[in-house]
Structures are given as structure tokens and as C-alpha cells.
Design a protein around this motif. Structure first.
Motif, PDB file in Angstrom:
ATOM      1  N   ASN A 366       0.841  -1.210   0.000  1.00  0.00           N
ATOM      2  CA  ASN A 366       0.000   0.000   0.000  1.00  0.00           C
ATOM      3  C   ASN A 366       0.867   1.249   0.000  1.00  0.00           C
ATOM      4  O   ASN A 366       0.604   2.203  -0.742  1.00  0.00           O
ATOM      5  N   LYS A 369       2.169   1.718  -3.338  1.00  0.00           N
ATOM      6  CA  LYS A 369       1.100   2.100  -4.266  1.00  0.00           C
ATOM      7  C   LYS A 369       0.712   3.572  -4.132  1.00  0.00           C
ATOM      8  O   LYS A 369       0.473   4.267  -5.101  1.00  0.00           O
ATOM      9  N   PHE A 370       0.647   4.031  -2.862  1.00  0.00           N
ATOM     10  CA  PHE A 370       0.123   5.380  -2.639  1.00  0.00           C
ATOM     11  C   PHE A 370       1.211   6.432  -2.395  1.00  0.00           C
ATOM     12  O   PHE A 370       0.926   7.524  -1.923  1.00  0.00           O
ATOM     13  N   ASP A 394       4.778   6.664   5.176  1.00  0.00           N
ATOM     14  CA  ASP A 394       5.088   7.067   3.794  1.00  0.00           C
ATOM     15  C   ASP A 394       4.738   8.538   3.613  1.00  0.00           C
ATOM     16  O   ASP A 394       3.995   9.099   4.424  1.00  0.00           O
ATOM     17  N   ILE A 399      -4.613  10.030   3.576  1.00  0.00           N
ATOM     18  CA  ILE A 399      -6.043   9.670   3.625  1.00  0.00           C
ATOM     19  C   ILE A 399      -6.766  10.772   4.409  1.00  0.00           C
ATOM     20  O   ILE A 399      -6.295  11.196   5.477  1.00  0.00           O
ATOM     21  N   VAL A 407     -11.156   2.969   5.932  1.00  0.00           N
ATOM     22  CA  VAL A 407     -10.233   2.214   5.071  1.00  0.00           C
ATOM     23  C   VAL A 407     -10.036   0.755   5.516  1.00  0.00           C
ATOM     24  O   VAL A 407      -9.622  -0.086   4.717  1.00  0.00           O
ATOM     25  N   TYR A 412     -13.401  -1.100   0.882  1.00  0.00           N
ATOM     26  CA  TYR A 412     -13.387   0.365   0.894  1.00  0.00           C
ATOM     27  C   TYR A 412     -12.113   0.891   0.246  1.00  0.00           C
ATOM     28  O   TYR A 412     -11.002   0.511   0.623  1.00  0.00           O
ATOM     29  N   ARG A 413     -12.300   1.770  -0.708  1.00  0.00           N
ATOM     30  CA  ARG A 413     -11.151   2.446  -1.328  1.00  0.00           C
ATOM     31  C   ARG A 413     -11.448   3.929  -1.332  1.00  0.00           C
ATOM     32  O   ARG A 413     -12.573   4.335  -1.618  1.00  0.00           O
ATOM     33  N   THR A 414     -10.437   4.719  -1.006  1.00  0.00           N
ATOM     34  CA  THR A 414     -10.699   6.161  -0.959  1.00  0.00           C
ATOM     35  C   THR A 414     -10.913   6.686  -2.381  1.00  0.00           C
ATOM     36  O   THR A 414     -10.485   6.049  -3.358  1.00  0.00           O
ATOM     37  N   SER A 417      -7.802   6.889  -4.388  1.00  0.00           N
ATOM     38  CA  SER A 417      -7.242   5.668  -4.953  1.00  0.00           C
ATOM     39  C   SER A 417      -8.087   5.184  -6.127  1.00  0.00           C
ATOM     40  O   SER A 417      -7.574   4.610  -7.076  1.00  0.00           O
ATOM     41  N   GLY A 424      -6.430  -1.648  -6.576  1.00  0.00           N
ATOM     42  CA  GLY A 424      -6.742  -2.472  -5.397  1.00  0.00           C
ATOM     43  C   GLY A 424      -8.222  -2.803  -5.338  1.00  0.00           C
ATOM     44  O   GLY A 424      -9.034  -2.213  -6.051  1.00  0.00           O
ATOM     45  N   SER A 425      -8.543  -3.762  -4.472  1.00  0.00           N
ATOM     46  CA  SER A 425      -9.971  -4.057  -4.326  1.00  0.00           C
ATOM     47  C   SER A 425     -10.471  -3.701  -2.931  1.00  0.00           C
ATOM     48  O   SER A 425     -11.606  -3.990  -2.584  1.00  0.00           O
ATOM     49  N   GLY A 426      -9.621  -3.121  -2.122  1.00  0.00           N
ATOM     50  CA  GLY A 426     -10.061  -2.616  -0.820  1.00  0.00           C
ATOM     51  C   GLY A 426     -10.214  -3.655   0.270  1.00  0.00           C
ATOM     52  O   GLY A 426     -11.008  -3.475   1.188  1.00  0.00           O
ATOM     53  N   GLY A 428      -7.139  -5.301   1.499  1.00  0.00           N
ATOM     54  CA  GLY A 428      -5.817  -5.485   2.107  1.00  0.00           C
ATOM     55  C   GLY A 428      -5.793  -5.090   3.572  1.00  0.00           C
ATOM     56  O   GLY A 428      -5.314  -5.846   4.435  1.00  0.00           O
ATOM     57  N   LEU A 429      -6.352  -3.910   3.876  1.00  0.00           N
ATOM     58  CA  LEU A 429      -6.330  -3.428   5.269  1.00  0.00           C
ATOM     59  C   LEU A 429      -7.303  -4.223   6.146  1.00  0.00           C
ATOM     60  O   LEU A 429      -7.072  -4.380   7.347  1.00  0.00           O
ATOM     61  N   SER A 453       0.964   8.876   5.116  1.00  0.00           N
ATOM     62  CA  SER A 453       0.239   8.062   6.108  1.00  0.00           C
ATOM     63  C   SER A 453       1.213   7.294   6.980  1.00  0.00           C
ATOM     64  O   SER A 453       2.318   6.956   6.553  1.00  0.00           O
TER      65      SER A 453
END
Ligand code: ADP
Length: 462
Positions: A366, A369-370, A394, A399, A407, A412-414, A417, A424-426, A428-429, A453
Motif C-alpha cells: 500500500n 502504491k500510494f 510514507d 487519507i 479504510v 473500501y477504497r478512498t 485511490s 486495489g480491491s479494498g 488489504g487493510l 500516512s
């Protein structure tokens, strides 16, 4: 045979009362056997000594035997149930109860035998005449033979006393039994009422009415605990049910968009509206890949998010695990020219190594990615006495405050994103949170939109 709690409790109260009465009557009988009969025998002996003392004083007073006075003493004794014979110093009979009234004497002996055999038919007693010397000063002036029934004898008054005692025990027994029945019934009702309510609620819960809760408060500690446990169970079932429903709707919602796109693309091509050229087929392929990835993610989710997530724990050094995991992302870092700063100290923890690796992979991927190109990612650990903090920092897109609590939710994806098509498919977290919580740890998030974040994983060392 199954009995209700009410019956069992009432029966046990009655049994306790019964045992108490039984013990009480045994104690009373031991008392009668041991102390009361001793007391009766001592009393009889005292009475005999009194008669002998009266005879002695008569002799001393009259300076010899006065047969009239002796007869009065004898008759008095006979009337109170004592048979006796009085002899002078030469052995001549001065007065004899059997001569005076033989019928009465036989009646008294018969009465004595009847009294004693009435108590128990096995009573071994017999009528004997006990000799007592009669003194005048130190000189023996005669002898009195007093009839006694041995080893002891209970007269009518004594028997009446025993009968009253037994009657009293009997009354106490009846009152106790009635009382224990009433008390048992009341107690059983008090106990069984909340249990019945709990059973009814549990039955409703088992039928899927998870909203049902037991509101009844009980004065019994265990009952209260049972109520709390059933309510907790209902709550967790309700949560499970909601999760199941939400997962189904989330999945269908997430799959609908790529499937709809795919369908419309394919229909357009089939109807000849679109040429099936390379770009269009690639776009369809992209959608299929998305669906495929989502199915893979879902598989992961069921594996990690299940409430009975099984942990395969072992002791390992978290620092080397972090180093190794970071090493696997080397290409990704260099592709975006990201600077990685790893500051980890050796710290052995007891946890599920594979699942903790999954946590690290999700958080680091993540972060990559972000984080924008030329960004910085910091990974450090703080090893405390009971916990370890793994910090992944990072300076990426961050967010927003409003989205931070969301998240960790499934799928859930912001907005950021989504618009950036990070792919992503939301989930991972969601997996991170679920693994960490299974280890009795927690994940904290500090983030500021546009600045970066910080995810902090706090795990117990053991
Ligand atoms: P995804 O597969 O979309 O990354 P996650 O559950 O891992 O799913 O993350 C959920 C959402 O949280 C992401 O889509 C993203 O919007 C946001 N997010 C996660 N990590 C970061 C991060 N390091 N920086 C900014 N946003 C993040």
C-alpha cells in the motif's frame, strides 16, 4: 427419567429436611438411652435412700422399731409405686408390702413390666429386691428390701415425657417438611423463571432472531453470567449475520461493474457495433483480470477474516522478517525510485510468522502504491517490554480524516485511490486488521491528505 429443576429442587429441600429430622430423632434417642435412663436410675436410687433415711430417723426417734410408723412409711412408699419389706436386726419382718396388699404389689410389678416392654419389646429387665442396711448412728438396726425394676425403670411420668418429646419431634418434622416444600417451590420458581426466559430467548436466537436480548436481571450470579453470555452470543451471531449479508452485497456490487462493462463490450462487438480490435479485446481482458483478482482477494479474505482464524505461532525475530519482506519489494521501490529507510531492532516475538508476513506485505505494498515517485518510506520498530510497535510511514497521497475510519472496512477504497486507478480491491487493510486482532494487537492510522500516512501495528510480544 428427566425431572424439572422445580421438582429436583423441591425434592432436595424435602430430603434435607427429612435427613435433619432423622438425625434429630437419632440424637434424641441417644440422649434418652444414655442420659435420661441414667438420670431416672439415679432418681430411683435417691428415692430409695430417702426411704431408708426416713426409716433410720424413725428408729432413732422412737429408740426402736415402731411397727405402726414403719407401716405408714411402707404404705406411703407402696402408694407411690415402691414395694418394700422391712426387717429388724434379728431378721424378723416388721412390715411387708406383699403381706399388706399382695394384689397391689403384683399390679405394680406388672405395670413396670408393661411400661418397659411398651417402649421396646426387646427390653431385658427384671424385678429384683435390693437390700439396704438401716443404721442408727453407726449400728445396723435393720434391713429394707426395696423392689426395683432393672437396669432402669421408666414410670408413667417418664413415659409421658418421652411421648411428649416424640410428639414434639413429629410436629417439628411435619412443619419442616411443609416449610421445605414451600421454600423449595418458591426457590425453584425463582431460579427456573429466568432459565425459562433464557431458553425462550436462546430458541428465538437459534431461529435467527438475533435482535432478541434477555433483559431480565437475576439476583443469582450464575444466572446473570448466563444471561450476559447468551446476549453476547446473540450479538456476535447478529454481527456474523450482518457481515455475511454485507459480504454478499459488497461482492455482488463490486463484481457488477466489471461484469456490466464486459457484457456491454462483448454485446457491442457481437452486434457489430464495435470492431473486435486489439484495444477493445485488451479492455475486456483487463475487466476479466479485475474480476479474477477480486475472486483471488475474496479467497484471501475468507482465509484471513474468518472469526476462527487459526494461528500457527512460533518464536521469530521480527527485525529479520521485516528486512526480508522489504527485500522482496526492491524492484517496486526502484521502479518508483522510492527511498526506503528501515530502522528495526532485533526483537523476538511469538506470533504466526506467515500471517505477520501477510500484514507486512499488505502495508508495504500500500505504501508503495500510494507514494509518488521519488517518495520516502520509513519502516521502524519499537520493542517495548510487552509489546512491539511496527511503524510504516510514507509521504504519499494520505487519507482524509473522514475516510480514515473507513479504510479498514471491506472493499473500501478512498476516492483518491479510485481516481488514480491503483487497482486495489479494498480488502488489504481488512485482512491486516483481522490478523492483528487475532493476535490481540491493534492497528493505528495517522494520516494527512497530501502529506502521507503512518500505519502502526501494535503486537503483544508473547
Ligand atoms: P487496496 O487493495 O485498495 O489497497 P486496502 O484495504 O489495502 O485496499 O486499502 C484500502 C484503501 O485505503 C485503499 O484503497 C486506499 O484508498 C487507502 N490506503 C491504504 N493504504 C494507504 C496509504 N499508505 N496511503 C494512502 N491511502 C492508503
Amino acid at each position: 427419567m428427566k425431572y424439572s429443576l422445580k421438582t429436583k429442587l423441591t425434592m432436595s429441600y424435602i430430603l434435607v429436611a427429612f435427613v435433619c429430622i432423622f438425625l434429630l430423632s437419632i440424637c434424641a434417642n441417644i440422649f434418652l438411652e444414655k442420659y435420661f435412663t441414667d438420670y431416672v436410675a439415679t432418681n430411683q436410687e435417691q428415692k430409695n435412700q430417702d426411704i431408708v433415711a426416713t426409716l433410720s430417723s424413725q428408729y432413732s426417734h422412737n429408740n426402736g422399731w415402731n411397727s405402726d410408723v414403719v407401716a405408714i412409711i411402707g404404705i406411703n412408699a407402696l402408694e407411690s409405686g415402691t414395694i418394700m419389706k422391712i426387717l429388724d436386726q434379728t431378721g424378723n419382718v416388721i412390715w411387708d408390702a406383699t403381706t399388706h396388699n399382695n394384689g397391689m404389689c403384683q399390679g405394680i410389678v406388672l405395670q413396670m413390666a408393661q411400661n418397659m416392654n411398651g417402649i421396646t419389646p426387646f427390653f431385658k429387665g427384671e424385678y429384683t429386691e435390693v437390700p439396704y442396711a438401716i443404721y442408727s448412728g453407726t449400728e445396723v438396726v435393720g434391713q429394707a428390701f426395696i423392689g426395683v425394676y432393672g437396669p432402669y425403670y421408666l414410670n408413667d411420668t417418664d413415659l409421658a415425657f418421652i411421648a411428649t418429646l416424640n410428639k414434639f419431634i413429629g410436629i417439628v418434622a411435619i412443619i419442616s417438611l411443609i416449610f421445605s416444600f414451600i421454600l423449595g417451590t418458591i426457590m425453584a420458581r425463582k431460579l427456573s423463571m429466568p432459565i425459562i426466559k433464557v431458553i425462550n430467548s436462546a430458541q428465538m436466537i437459534s431461529k435467527g432472531f438475533y435482535l432478541d436480548r434477555i433483559s431480565q436481571k437475576s439476583t443469582t450470579k450464575e444466572m446473570d453470567q448466563l444471561t450476559i453470555t447468551i446476549n453476547d452470543m446473540a450479538q456476535s451471531l447478529e454481527k456474523q449475520d450482518q457481515l455475511r449479508k454485507r459480504l454478499t452485497s459488497d461482492v455482488s456490487h463490486e463484481l457488477r461493474t466489471p461484469l456490466a462493462t464486459l457484457q456491454s463490450h462483448l454485446e457491442a462487438m457481437m452486434d457489430g457495433i464495435w470492431e473486435p480490435n486489439k484495444e477493445r479485446l485488451a479492455s475486456c481482458h483487463e475487466e476479466v483480470t479485475r474480476i479474477n483478482k477480486m475472486v483471488g482477494d475474496l479467497e484471501q479474505l475468507t482465509k484471513f477474516e474468518s472469526d476462527n482464524l487459526v494461528l500457527n505461532t512460533s518464536n521469530f525475530d521480527i527485525a529479520s522478517l521485516i528486512q526480508r519482506t522489504v527485500g522482496n519489494f526492491e524492484t517496486d521501490f526502484s521502479l518508483k525510485n522510492i527511498t526506503v529507510d528501515v530502522k528495526v531492532e532485533p526483537c523476538t516475538i511469538r506470533a504466526d510468522r506467515d500471517k505477520i508476513t501477510q500484514v507486512l506485505i499488505n502495508l508495504i505494498s500500500n505504501a508503495i502504491k500510494f507514494t509518488l515517485e521519488n517518495g520516502i518510506i520509513e519502516i521502524k520498530t519499537i520493542c517495548l517490554s510487552e509489546t512491539i510497535r511496527i511503524i510504516i510511514n510514507d509521504n504519499g497521497i494520505g487519507i482524509s480524516k473522514a475516510e480514515q475510519p473507513l479504510v479498514f472496512e471491506r472493499f473500501y477504497r478512498t476516492d483518491q485511490s479510485r481516481t488514480r486507478h491503483t487497482g486495489g480491491s479494498g480488502i488489504g487493510l481488512t485482512i491486516v486488521k483481522s490478523i492483528v486482532e487475532a493476535h490481540h494487537g491493534k492497528v493505528e492510522l495517522v494520516s494527512e491528505e497530501g502529506k502521507g500516512s503512518q500505519f502502526v501495528v501494535i503486537l503483544p510480544i508473547n
